[in-house]
Motif scaffolding. Structure first.
Motif, mmCIF file in Angstrom:
data_model
loop_
_atom_site.group_PDB
_atom_site.id
_atom_site.type_symbol
_atom_site.label_atom_id
_atom_site.label_comp_id
_atom_site.label_asym_id
_atom_site.label_seq_id
_atom_site.Cartn_x
_atom_site.Cartn_y
_atom_site.Cartn_z
ATOM 1 N N ARG A 57 54.837 -102.072 -25.797
ATOM 2 C CA ARG A 57 55.812 -100.708 -26.190
ATOM 3 C C ARG A 57 57.057 -101.038 -26.134
ATOM 4 N NH1 ARG A 57 54.171 -95.925 -22.374
ATOM 5 N NH2 ARG A 57 54.727 -94.752 -24.337
ATOM 6 N N HIS A 58 57.768 -101.418 -25.005
ATOM 7 C CA HIS A 58 59.129 -101.559 -25.558
ATOM 8 C C HIS A 58 60.510 -102.864 -26.129
ATOM 9 C CE1 HIS A 58 59.433 -98.372 -21.968
ATOM 10 N NE2 HIS A 58 58.088 -98.787 -21.638
ATOM 11 N N GLY A 59 58.368 -103.893 -26.212
ATOM 12 C CA GLY A 59 59.094 -104.602 -27.020
ATOM 13 C C GLY A 59 59.688 -104.468 -28.311
ATOM 14 N N GLY A 60 58.850 -103.855 -28.952
ATOM 15 C CA GLY A 60 59.205 -103.347 -30.353
ATOM 16 C C GLY A 60 58.534 -104.620 -31.559
ATOM 17 N N ALA A 61 58.652 -103.361 -33.003
ATOM 18 C CA ALA A 61 57.732 -104.398 -34.072
ATOM 19 C C ALA A 61 59.152 -105.805 -33.827
ATOM 20 C CB ALA A 61 57.777 -103.841 -35.417
ATOM 21 N N GLY A 62 57.893 -106.883 -34.508
ATOM 22 C CA GLY A 62 58.603 -108.426 -34.407
ATOM 23 C C GLY A 62 59.007 -109.017 -33.084
ATOM 24 N N CYS A 63 58.513 -108.363 -31.864
ATOM 25 C CA CYS A 63 58.261 -109.001 -30.375
ATOM 26 C C CYS A 63 57.429 -109.923 -30.386
ATOM 27 C CB CYS A 63 58.324 -108.390 -29.787
ATOM 28 S SG CYS A 63 59.075 -108.109 -27.798
ATOM 29 N N HIS A 64 57.884 -110.591 -29.570
ATOM 30 C CA HIS A 64 56.981 -111.558 -29.278
ATOM 31 C C HIS A 64 56.664 -111.639 -27.871
ATOM 32 C CE1 HIS A 64 59.094 -113.894 -32.816
ATOM 33 N NE2 HIS A 64 57.321 -114.294 -32.944
ATOM 34 N N VAL A 65 55.143 -111.583 -27.307
ATOM 35 C CA VAL A 65 54.290 -110.903 -26.465
ATOM 36 C C VAL A 65 53.901 -112.411 -25.719
ATOM 37 C CG1 VAL A 65 53.337 -109.658 -24.122
ATOM 38 C CG2 VAL A 65 54.669 -108.882 -26.420
#
Length: 475
Positions: free
Chosen positions: A374-382
């Motif tokens: 949720r907090h990483g946003g689009a384009g984030c890598h988890v």
């Protein structure tokens, strides 16, 4: 060490179970010692009289006539017979048995006689037990017709009535004395136990007299040194209960505050929807109500999970860390794709068996993945990483999103804490649940900046391999 069931958990019974057999053993040993001492004393006393009779007869022996003559001391024998309280027998004979006076068939000594040294032994004469004193010496003048030195043997025997009576009297006196000592010692010991247990009784009364809400430490004034560790343990338990009660109170206060706001918002939106006539505007209001209701349900579930992690009894199961991580990634992958987040798994090819509580672990890791997505946003890598080090199992959720400012990293994991820059709604319980679950599994949670200082890295380190000791929760 566990106390045996038959002792009933009583210190008094335990002490009696240990000391009474010990006293009986000591009493038995003392009885045997008393009997042996009495026997030795009786033998010493009566053998002295027996030796006196032997010496008296020896002094009456004469060889002046060429034969063996004995002038028996009848008065002395009569007195000795009265003292012995039984029959007295005597025998005087040459060692070769050619000349013999008196009772010829008295029991012979078991060992060869040494000249001038008496020997005492027991035997049977006419079917009756007797004590025999034997003595040998060389005759000053051999008998007529005998060449070289010649020895005479003197034996005096008595029946054992007086000796046995004397021995029995000594034993009975010793038994009476020992029994009295045991009775006095047992009484004193019982009184000492009762006196020593009084501080425990007072301590019990003090604890029972306390009000349920009284969580103040107990005083140690007047408490014996042996009970100070117990008082310290009670105070430690009181302190833990106080901290737990305070944490529950704070949790209830925070939870009521967190739920009051969304419920009030829902009530306002429902009232607004009831007045709205435009279908498009009504649909927008209903969407907002649904979104607010979903968030309220999520907050409620998080608070229930946190309460369970705090207080429920541990129920560990055999798990595989790799399989657990794969299931979680598979579960959250659709949401990550919808949010435009690249969700990955980094785990060894081999299995990582450990013991844990699957429900709580899934809840904790799901909160971490949900927050990162949720907090990483689009384009984030988890990335969900799984690793093992010794007896530790490590789960890490790493993202390269906005992360937290350095000054807020130290507070990450506090209940209901949310960063100042958080734009999305939330309860601030995700990290708190992860920290509580990690501590429940005998480990810890660490929060730090992600790779190259970007994003956030949350690590749950669990004492889970082999057969760990799971903790029942925070104190």
């Amino acid at each position: 060490m566990k106390m045996p069931r038959w002792l009933g958990g009583s210190i008094r019974r335990m002490l009696l179970a240990v000391l009474v057999p010990g006293l009986l053993l000591v009493f038995s040993a003392e009885l045997w010692l008393a009997w042996r001492t009495a026997s030795e004393a009786a033998d010493a006393a009566y053998d002295r009289s027996l030796l006196g009779a032997v010496k008296s007869i020896d002094s009456s022996i004469s060889t002046a006539s060429g034969g063996l003559g004995v002038e028996l001391p009848y008065r002395m024998l009569e007195f000795f017979e009265l003292t012995a309280n039984g029959q007295v027998y005597y025998r005087v004979a040459t060692e070769d048995g050619l000349v013999e006076i008196g009772s010829s068939d008295l029991p012979p000594p078991p060992k060869p006689l040494l000249s001038g040294k008496p020997q005492f032994h027991e035997g049977v004469y006419f079917g009756e037990p007797v004590r025999v004193g034997s003595y040998a010496r060389e005759l000053a003048t051999p008998l007529a017709g005998q060449a070289g030195p010649q020895r005479v043997v003197i034996q005096v025997a008595e029946t054992l009535e007086a000796r046995t009576g004397f021995q029995r009297s000594l034993v009975l006196q010793s038994v009476a004395r020992d029994f009295l000592l045991v009775a006095v010692a047992s009484t004193l010991f019982g009184l000492a136990i009762a006196w020593a247990m009084r501080p425990l009784a007072r301590l019990r009364q003090d604890v029972e007299a306390r009000a349920p809400q009284d969580l103040t430490p107990m005083g140690s004034d007047g408490v014996p040194a042996e009970l100070l560790p117990l008082v310290g343990a009670i105070n430690h338990h009181i302190q833990r209960n106080h901290e737990q009660a305070e944490a529950r109170r704070q949790f209830v206060d925070d939870a009521s505050h967190q739920l009051r706001t969304p419920l009030t918002t829902l009530a306002t939106q429902v009232a607004f929807a009831q007045r709205e006539a435009d279908p498009a505007a009504l649909r927008e209001v209903m969407d907002n109500i649904r979104q607010q209701l979903d968030e309220t349900i999520r907050q409620t579930n998080q608070m229930l999970s946190l309460a369970k992690a705090d207080s429920a009894a541990p129920e560990p199961e055999a798990l595989d860390a790799v399989v657990l991580a794969e299931d979680l990634v598979r579960r959250w992958w659709p949401l990550a794709r919808e949010q435009g987040v690249d969700l990955g798994l980094h785990a060894p090819m081999a299995t990582l068996p450990f013991r844990g509580e699957p429900g709580l672990l899934k809840e904790a890791l799901s909160n971490l993945l949900h927050n990162a997505i949720r907090h990483g946003g689009a384009g984030c890598h988890v990335t969900l990483a799984v690793a093992a080090e010794g007896r530790l199992v490590r789960f890490s959720v790493v993202d390269d999103g906005p992360g937290l400012p350095p000054e807020e990293l130290a507070r990450a994991g506090e209940r209901f804490f949310r960063g100042r820059h958080g734009q999305l709604p939330g309860s601030g319980l995700g990290l708190a649940i992860a920290r509580t679950v990690a501590e429940r599994h005998g480990g810890e949670m660490r929060v730090s900046a992600g790779p190259e200082g970007r994003g956030l890295a949350v690590t749950m380190e669990l004492a889970g391999t082999g057969d760990p000791s799971l903790h029942a929760g925070k104190p």
